[in-house]
Design a protein around this motif. Structure first.
Motif, PDB file in Angstrom:
ATOM      1  N   THR A  13      46.068  49.229  53.224  1.00  0.00           N
ATOM      2  CA  THR A  13      47.396  49.571  54.032  1.00  0.00           C
ATOM      3  C   THR A  13      48.195  50.313  53.693  1.00  0.00           C
ATOM      4  OG1 THR A  13      47.892  48.301  51.856  1.00  0.00           O
ATOM      5  CG2 THR A  13      47.390  46.738  53.932  1.00  0.00           C
ATOM      6  N   THR A  16      51.930  51.088  48.255  1.00  0.00           N
ATOM      7  CA  THR A  16      52.734  49.420  48.479  1.00  0.00           C
ATOM      8  C   THR A  16      53.842  50.081  47.506  1.00  0.00           C
ATOM      9  OG1 THR A  16      50.220  49.312  47.735  1.00  0.00           O
ATOM     10  CG2 THR A  16      52.432  47.891  47.119  1.00  0.00           C
ATOM     11  N   TRP A  21      55.192  45.422  42.660  1.00  0.00           N
ATOM     12  CA  TRP A  21      54.164  44.791  41.847  1.00  0.00           C
ATOM     13  C   TRP A  21      54.642  43.574  41.287  1.00  0.00           C
ATOM     14  CZ3 TRP A  21      49.697  47.151  39.107  1.00  0.00           C
ATOM     15  CH2 TRP A  21      49.092  48.182  39.440  1.00  0.00           C
ATOM     16  N   LEU A  24      52.939  40.222  40.550  1.00  0.00           N
ATOM     17  CA  LEU A  24      52.121  40.009  39.376  1.00  0.00           C
ATOM     18  C   LEU A  24      52.125  39.672  37.829  1.00  0.00           C
ATOM     19  CD1 LEU A  24      49.546  43.467  40.460  1.00  0.00           C
ATOM     20  CD2 LEU A  24      49.106  40.908  40.702  1.00  0.00           C
ATOM     21  N   LEU A  77      51.139  40.425  47.815  1.00  0.00           N
ATOM     22  CA  LEU A  77      50.512  41.310  47.550  1.00  0.00           C
ATOM     23  C   LEU A  77      48.796  41.100  47.757  1.00  0.00           C
ATOM     24  CD1 LEU A  77      50.476  44.815  46.443  1.00  0.00           C
ATOM     25  CD2 LEU A  77      50.713  43.455  44.279  1.00  0.00           C
ATOM     26  N   THR A  78      48.543  42.740  48.390  1.00  0.00           N
ATOM     27  CA  THR A  78      46.951  42.131  48.689  1.00  0.00           C
ATOM     28  C   THR A  78      46.138  43.008  47.732  1.00  0.00           C
ATOM     29  OG1 THR A  78      47.571  42.426  51.374  1.00  0.00           O
ATOM     30  CG2 THR A  78      45.463  41.646  50.292  1.00  0.00           C
ATOM     31  N   MET A  79      45.453  42.112  47.141  1.00  0.00           N
ATOM     32  CA  MET A  79      44.759  43.302  46.034  1.00  0.00           C
ATOM     33  C   MET A  79      44.124  44.295  46.705  1.00  0.00           C
ATOM     34  SD  MET A  79      45.740  41.766  43.165  1.00  0.00           S
ATOM     35  CE  MET A  79      46.872  41.219  43.991  1.00  0.00           C
ATOM     36  N   SER A  80      44.304  45.195  45.751  1.00  0.00           N
ATOM     37  CA  SER A  80      43.053  46.629  46.333  1.00  0.00           C
ATOM     38  C   SER A  80      43.391  47.029  47.234  1.00  0.00           C
ATOM     39  CB  SER A  80      41.685  46.118  45.950  1.00  0.00           C
ATOM     40  OG  SER A  80      40.916  45.511  46.384  1.00  0.00           O
ATOM     41  N   GLY A  81      44.342  46.871  48.034  1.00  0.00           N
ATOM     42  CA  GLY A  81      44.230  47.093  48.946  1.00  0.00           C
ATOM     43  C   GLY A  81      43.983  47.004  50.206  1.00  0.00           C
TER      44      GLY A  81
ATOM     45  N   LYS B  88      50.859  54.455  43.621  1.00  0.00           N
ATOM     46  CA  LYS B  88      51.397  53.590  44.647  1.00  0.00           C
ATOM     47  C   LYS B  88      50.226  53.042  45.351  1.00  0.00           C
ATOM     48  CE  LYS B  88      55.690  55.907  44.118  1.00  0.00           C
ATOM     49  NZ  LYS B  88      57.134  56.847  44.815  1.00  0.00           N
ATOM     50  N   PRO B  90      48.570  49.307  46.177  1.00  0.00           N
ATOM     51  CA  PRO B  90      47.924  47.739  45.540  1.00  0.00           C
ATOM     52  C   PRO B  90      46.830  47.291  44.141  1.00  0.00           C
ATOM     53  CG  PRO B  90      48.101  47.918  48.031  1.00  0.00           C
ATOM     54  CD  PRO B  90      47.703  49.376  47.436  1.00  0.00           C
ATOM     55  N   PHE B  91      47.408  46.430  43.663  1.00  0.00           N
ATOM     56  CA  PHE B  91      46.420  46.381  41.844  1.00  0.00           C
ATOM     57  C   PHE B  91      45.132  45.920  42.491  1.00  0.00           C
ATOM     58  CE2 PHE B  91      45.546  42.903  38.563  1.00  0.00           C
ATOM     59  CZ  PHE B  91      45.289  43.738  37.801  1.00  0.00           C
ATOM     60  N   LEU B  92      44.650  47.073  41.396  1.00  0.00           N
ATOM     61  CA  LEU B  92      43.152  46.970  41.464  1.00  0.00           C
ATOM     62  C   LEU B  92      42.089  47.540  42.133  1.00  0.00           C
ATOM     63  CD1 LEU B  92      42.116  42.988  40.263  1.00  0.00           C
ATOM     64  CD2 LEU B  92      41.672  45.313  38.439  1.00  0.00           C
ATOM     65  N   SER B  93      42.963  48.391  43.115  1.00  0.00           N
ATOM     66  CA  SER B  93      42.696  49.380  44.132  1.00  0.00           C
ATOM     67  C   SER B  93      41.675  50.693  43.282  1.00  0.00           C
ATOM     68  CB  SER B  93      44.044  49.855  45.205  1.00  0.00           C
ATOM     69  OG  SER B  93      44.663  49.194  45.900  1.00  0.00           O
TER      70      SER B  93
END
Lengths: 522, 138, 125
Positions: A13, A16, A21, A24, A77-81, B88, B90-93
């Protein structure tokens, strides 16, 4: 191998914003602190400070998320994009943040109470760590935007609650834990079955995606059955009528702080899941679900009220009062109008606060009397008038009498039932409240006014048990007084909570916003 | 379970299994394998050692309490999400760094690998804690 | 293939339900474990059974090629297995400890948390 960067670009995506964040923090904060506190197991002083620290992070995170959602609408927020239906999404709307804020607050109060209730040995076995993990699970369930992820958070809650329940390992705890463990395990397994079948029908697990896929699906018969399976699974979790037997069997066995956190939060997580699933996955009820809600809710209210009258143990009486409150929430979901939803959310906040307060004050009373049998408790008004006042106030709140917070949601619930034409529900709500007055009031009269235990003549005062030390009593009373003041203020100024609950109810009936946020309309 | 054969061979087998578990863990970087499977192999090594030499020996050999290992693993897995914050995303990318080894080759260090090592610790800690408890019960 | 798997899932559900109806807690444990496995098989089945290519992006491609096996049920099942394993081991230890300290594995006789009915009038009024 191909360059991994190349592949993931296709799924990624837009950059961010760091503000996203925020969602979380309420989960990640306590989780990290819990991990640290596991590494410091055996050092009881550090444990308490860490627990306080972790809960404060969660509280700060949920407050900041609350304002975020208030001003900017649902956050996602979607994890790991990965793009939303494929990645695991976390979405917070007004309902989530209200529940999350109250949950953090209650956990903080319970941790403040804990030093008076939890021995060193319990701290070393990980009491605070498990409370933190429980909080992580609860926040996770409130924030998640993915139904399988919800299952995972339920299991996180389940495993930490198992640990808390058997802490100490007394006979009665093991007995209660066996029942709690099996029934709840069965409940989550049923949830998983329903999730699996829902995936089979729709091919997706994301709430926002499910909203569209379920609406478009022509498998209405299967979906109607599935909605009842979800109702059954979360009914077990939230202790609704035919599935509530595990709650009075287990909730009176552990330490009082554990009872309080379970009573305040765990059933409400089940209710939250019901609200979420039946507002976004099955918004029309798909068949008879909402009728079943009202019927089960009505029966739960009555059974809870009758049970509270019949019990001779203080904590078991409170367990039935809790069940009666769950019934009220189920009725609210079943009526399914914006006003009823508003009342449901407000009642949930009220019930979380007041049930925690009642369990905590039961801990004080039980400690000073040396027993939780109502017949063996007495003379509280003479020994500790302040405790008696607090019990009286919380009892009025849970009965739904002014000037405390219980009045307004019940009033609105009655109004919503009238407007919907469900006159029998009005009768049930009022009779249920009346029965609660019977249960809580009887216990109050006997514990507070009677001079001593059961055979003491009136007017004679015989203190039983040991006197509490001053500083210990202060530690125990501080959270109770805070809850007392909160429920009093929410009773005097109800519009403060109503405006937020109104926004939350609006979010539930205007799912487009939620969907757009999750699926990347951003 | 106290046969001479098992007691003799268990320490060697345990060492071999832990080595293999590390191999599987690092292999998971680009091929089938990973933290979970590797952790299970290491945990079964611990269980085998416990059966052969007793629970106390395992606890001494581990030095840290197994539950502490779990905590460390969770911490490490959570920490692997932090570089995303700086970048920048998302988390865990997944974020990859190429570390030059000097001879023209590069070592691919990545956040998924840190996460996987965290998972390895969690699995080893949790499963060992469970099996040791079960072995103590008997 | 899904048809036969569905029948198998149903059979395992039936067996586990029968086990869970027993008063003996140890049968209950086994029933719950079976139920967990039945659910895993169920998720596998509803993900559609295909006999195709593993879901790995081949070298040089930027996305998935068609005809791959569905990776999601496998991820779900793995998660469910792990969680199920943790809960199962907890429940096993709990049952054992309960058996040790209560001296029975008959759920009808586990009445410490909920004692036999006492007359309310004798106690309170």
């Amino acid at each position: 191998m191909a360059d991994p960067n190349l592949i993931s670009e296709a799924m990624r995506t837009a950059p961010t914003l760091l503000g996203e964040w925020n969602i979380l923090v309420p989960m990640l904060g306590p989780l990290v602190v819990a991990a640290v506190s596991v590494m410091f197991r055996g050092k009881d002083r550090i444990q308490f400070s860490l627990a306080l620290f972790g809960t404060l992070i969660a509280l700060a995170g949920s407050v900041s998320l609350f304002f975020d959602v208030l001003f900017n609408g649902p956050q996602s927020l979607t994890m790991s994009g990965w793009i939303a239906p494929y990645g695991i999404a976390f979405t917070a709307d007004m309902v989530s943040v209200i529940f999350a804020f109250v949950a953090s607050l209650i956990t903080l109060l319970i941790i403040l109470y804990s030093p008076a209730d939890i021995d060193k040995a319990f701290v070393k076995s990980g009491n605070y760590t498990m409370v933190l993990i429980l909080l992580v699970g609860i926040h996770g369930s409130f924030m998640t935007g993915d139904i399988f992820n919800l299952y995972v958070w339920f299991e996180v809650i389940l495993i930490s609650s198992f640990g808390l329940l058997i802490l100490g390992g007394e006979k009665i705890q093991l007995d209660g834990a066996v029942k709690y463990a099996f029934i709840n395990l069965l409940g989550t397994t049923f949830f998983l079955i329903a999730v699996g079948l829902l995936y089979g029908i729709t091919g997706t697990l994301n709430f926002a995606d499910l909203y569209q896929k379920v609406a478009d699906s022509d498998a209405t018969g299967s979906l109607a059955i599935l909605s009842i399976m979800f109702l059954f699974a979360f009914g077990i979790k939230s202790a609704a009528f035919p599935m509530y037997f595990w709650l009075p069997a287990a909730y009176h066995t552990p330490r009082i702080t554990v009872s309080a956190i379970f009573g305040g939060l765990l059933t409400k997580v089940g209710i939250y899941a019901l609200i979420r699933i039946f507002s976004i996955v099955f918004p029309d009820g798909n068949g008879a679900a909402f009728e079943i809600f009202t019927i089960l809710g009505a029966l739960t209210v009555l059974v809870g009220g009758l049970g509270s009258i019949a019990q001779v143990g203080l904590r078991r009486m409170l367990a039935y009062v809790l069940i009666s409150g769950v019934g009220m929430l189920m009725i609210g979901i079943g009526i399914n109008t914006p006003l009823a939803m508003l009342a449901t959310i407000q009642y949930a906040v009220h019930s979380m606060l007041v049930m925690t307060g009642l369990y905590l004050i039961a801990g004080v009373i039980g400690r000073m009397a040396g027993s939780f049998e109502i017949s063996k408790i007495g003379g509280i008004v003479m020994q500790y008038p302040f405790v008696a006042i607090c019990y009286f106030g919380l009892a009025l709140a849970v009965m739904g009498l002014p000037p405390f917070s219980g009045l307004w949601p019940k009033l609105m619930m009655v109004q919503a039932a009238f407007m919907n034409g469900d006159h029998w529900l009005v009768a049930v709500i009022l009779v249920g409240s009346f029965l609660t007055i019977g249960g809580v009031g009887r216990a109050g009269i006997q514990m507070i006014w009677r001079g001593g235990d059961i055979d003491t003549p009136d007017g004679q005062y015989e203190p039983r048990g040991r006197r509490l030390e001053k500083h210990q009593l202060n530690i125990m009373m501080l959270p109770i007084v805070i809850i007392f003041l909160l429920t009093f203020l929410l009773g005097i100024f109800p519009e403060f909570l109503i405006q937020f609950a109104n926004l939350a109810a609006g979010d539930l009936f205007n799912t487009d916003l939620y969907v757009k946020n999750t699926l990347g309309g951003l | 379970m106290n046969t001479v054969i098992l007691r003799t061979i268990a320490p060697a087998l345990t060492a071999l299994m832990i080595l293999f578990s590390l191999f599987v863990l690092l292999r998971g970087h680009n091929e089938p394998g990973g933290g979970f499977i590797g952790g299970l192999i290491a945990a079964s090594a611990m269980a085998l050692f416990g059966i052969a030499s007793g629970v106390q020996a395992v606890r001494r050999a581990l030095y840290f309490h197994p539950v502490s290992l779990t905590g460390f693993g969770v911490l490490m897995a959570a920490a692997s999400g932090i570089p995303s914050y700086v970048n920048k995303v998302p988390f865990l990318s997944g974020i990859w760094w190429k570390i030059p080894l000097g001879n023209g080759e590069y070592f691919d260090l990545s956040t998924p690998m840190i996460f996987d090592i965290g998972v390895w610790f969690v699995v080893v800690g949790a499963i060992t804690a469970i099996t040791l408890t079960l072995e103590e019960v008997e | 293939m899904e048809f036969y798997l569905a029948i198998l899932v149903g059979l395992i559900f039936a067996v586990s339900t029968y086990m869970m109806l027993s008063r003996s807690v140890i049968r209950l444990v086994l029933g719950v474990a079976l139920l967990g496995n039945a659910v895993n098989l169920l998720i596998f089945t509803v993900g559609r059974v295909t006999r195709e290519i593993p879901p790995i992006i081949p070298n040089g491609f930027k996305g998935m090629i068609t005809g791959i096996a569905n990776p999601l049920p496998q991820a779900l099942i793995l998660t469910a297995i792990v969680i199920g394993f943790a809960l199962f081991s907890f429940v096993l230890v709990l049952t054992y400890r309960a058996y040790e300290s209560l001296g029975t594995d008959n759920s009808e006789e586990m009445r410490i948390a909920e004692p036999e009915d006492v007359l309310v009038s004798e106690l309170t009024y």
